[in-house]
Design an enzyme around this catalytic site. Structure first.
Site, PDB file in Angstrom:
ATOM      1  N   SER A   9      40.724  45.707  40.529  1.00 25.38           N
ATOM      2  CA  SER A   9      40.789  47.158  40.731  1.00 25.38           C
ATOM      3  C   SER A   9      41.395  47.822  39.992  1.00 25.38           C
ATOM      4  O   SER A   9      42.643  47.748  39.464  1.00 25.38           O
ATOM      5  CB  SER A   9      41.588  46.904  42.059  1.00 25.38           C
ATOM      6  N   ALA A 255      52.738  41.848  37.651  1.00 22.20           N
ATOM      7  CA  ALA A 255      52.252  42.390  38.640  1.00 22.20           C
ATOM      8  C   ALA A 255      52.151  44.053  38.590  1.00 22.20           C
ATOM      9  O   ALA A 255      53.246  44.526  37.897  1.00 22.20           O
ATOM     10  CB  ALA A 255      53.087  42.160  40.092  1.00 22.20           C
ATOM     11  N   LYS A 256      51.214  44.656  39.000  1.00 22.56           N
ATOM     12  CA  LYS A 256      51.352  46.171  38.603  1.00 22.56           C
ATOM     13  C   LYS A 256      52.406  46.940  39.210  1.00 22.56           C
ATOM     14  O   LYS A 256      53.140  47.770  38.604  1.00 22.56           O
ATOM     15  CB  LYS A 256      49.983  46.770  39.115  1.00 22.56           C
ATOM     16  N   ARG A 257      52.651  46.436  40.348  1.00 22.15           N
ATOM     17  CA  ARG A 257      53.820  47.101  41.269  1.00 22.15           C
ATOM     18  C   ARG A 257      54.985  46.776  40.729  1.00 22.15           C
ATOM     19  O   ARG A 257      56.146  47.569  40.768  1.00 22.15           O
ATOM     20  CB  ARG A 257      53.648  46.518  42.655  1.00 22.15           C
TER      21      ARG A 257
END
Length: 286
Positions: A9, A255-257
């Protein structure tokens, strides 16, 4: 022919975890003389950005990966997903849910029979639904597990399973029985996006002829509801290969977050693609 895909995404830059997953899927396809597809899962208009899609293509090219056929962008195919939703709705398998995530979370705390009851909120009373529609309130389309079960034979429902060639988080391997109730009445579409992840991914895997879904163990549980959707729609069941998740020096998975170090940052630090591939266990590409 073995067909895999990498489906990121565009909500941020790729990190080592993405690189490992892409390399794992790419290698599986190339070693088998199969096809490797690239899909951009950009159905979330609030988080996806064109610049991140451009960055994904740059990062994959830097890694030395290629793909077969054109890139499929989910945002270009909303009519396809709307047709699937219409099919499920006409068969009475969906219902409108006006409850917010906060409402659901609050209900989980109040549910006398545990979280699963709250995860299956059920349709609103007809008069309440009509009032909310007249007021223009936003809603999501949920898949009713009760109706889905009624639509299938008892043998089909009890025989739902998927083939796992990798490993689940608890070591699951081989034929894994499906537990659709674990996810409750999942959301298949939201007003802002028109479609949600579970429906879009199963549709595209079927349409693109994906035979092997190679992805991280964090998506293992999603397989349960996705197999149910495939069965309801008469779509083929791919073989699944869930791989381990990479963790950073702090022991947390990338993780992106969590603002994990990105591939672009690694390049800026002088890390070469060859060095990164070797670190991840892939000595060469091409």
């Amino acid at each position: 022919m073995l067909v895999t895909r990498f489906a990121p995404s565009p909500t941020g830059r790729l990190h080592k975890g993405h690189a490992f997953s892409a390399l794992t899927a790419w290698t599986a396809a190339r070693d088998a003389g199969g096809r490797f597809l690239l899909r951009i899962e950009d159905i979330d208009p609030t988080r996806c950005r064109p610049e991140y899609e451009t960055a994904i293509l740059e990062d994959l090219a830097w890694l030395g990966l290629d793909w077969d056929g054109p890139v499929r962008r989910q945002s270009d195919h909303r009519a396809d997903y709307a047709a699937v939703l219409a099919n499920l709705d006409e068969r009475g398998l969906l219902y409108r849910c006006f409850r917010t995530r906060k409402d659901i979370l609050n209900a989980i705390g109040d549910a006398p029979h545990g979280p699963m009851e709250a995860a299956r909120p059920g349709p609103h009373p007809a008069d309440d639904e009509a009032r909310r529609l007249d007021q223009g309130q936003a809603f999501a389309w949920r898949l009713s597990l009760n109706r889905a079960r009624a639509a299938l034979s008892e043998a089909t429902w009890n025989g739902l399973a998927f083939d796992e060639e990798g490993r689940g988080p608890e070591g699951q391997h081989g034929v894994v029985p499906v537990r659709p109730e674990a996810a409750g009445d999942v959301v298949l579409a939201r007003k802002d996006a028109g479609v949600a992840y579970h429906l879009a991914v199963t549709h595209d895997d079927a349409l693109q002829g994906v035979t092997h879904v190679v992805r991280g163990q964090d998506l293992f549980e999603a397989t349960h509801v996705q197999r149910l959707i495939q069965t309801l729609m008469g779509w083929p069941a791919p073989i699944y290969r869930h791989h381990r998740l990479l963790t950073g020096p702090d022991g947390r998975r990338y993780a992106k977050r969590d603002r994990s170090v990105t591939l672009a940052e690694l390049r800026a630090q002088g890390v070469t693609a060859q060095a990164l591939r070797a670190e991840l266990g892939f000595s060469s590409v091409g």
